[in-house]
Scaffold this motif. Sequence first.
Motif: not given
Length: 84
Positions: A7-10, A48-54, A64-69, A77-83
């Motif tokens: 699913s790309g979620r975790g 890597h986690l994107i769209n988030a601050t440390p 959730k998984l984002r399209t690779g960059r 493969p990149l992840f971002e917060p589900e929200a």
Amino acid sequence: IAAEAASGRGSIHTFSVVHRAIDPAFQSLVPYIVVLVDLDEGPRLTSHLINATPDSVQVGMRVKLRTGRLIGDKMLPLFEPEAA
């Protein structure tokens, strides 16, 4: 071993904030967040986690998984917060 769709979620199992790039391709991203994600289907994936601050990252946080960059010559493969 058969391939299985995911699913790309975790959720974040653990994470680290990187303050010194180990490769010049990542220098512009410092500080960046490296996460170990437990996918809902069971496997763990380092990314890597994107769209988030440390300061906003927490163990157990849903992602959730984002399209690779492309970063330099590295496709990731990149992840971002589900929200997000």
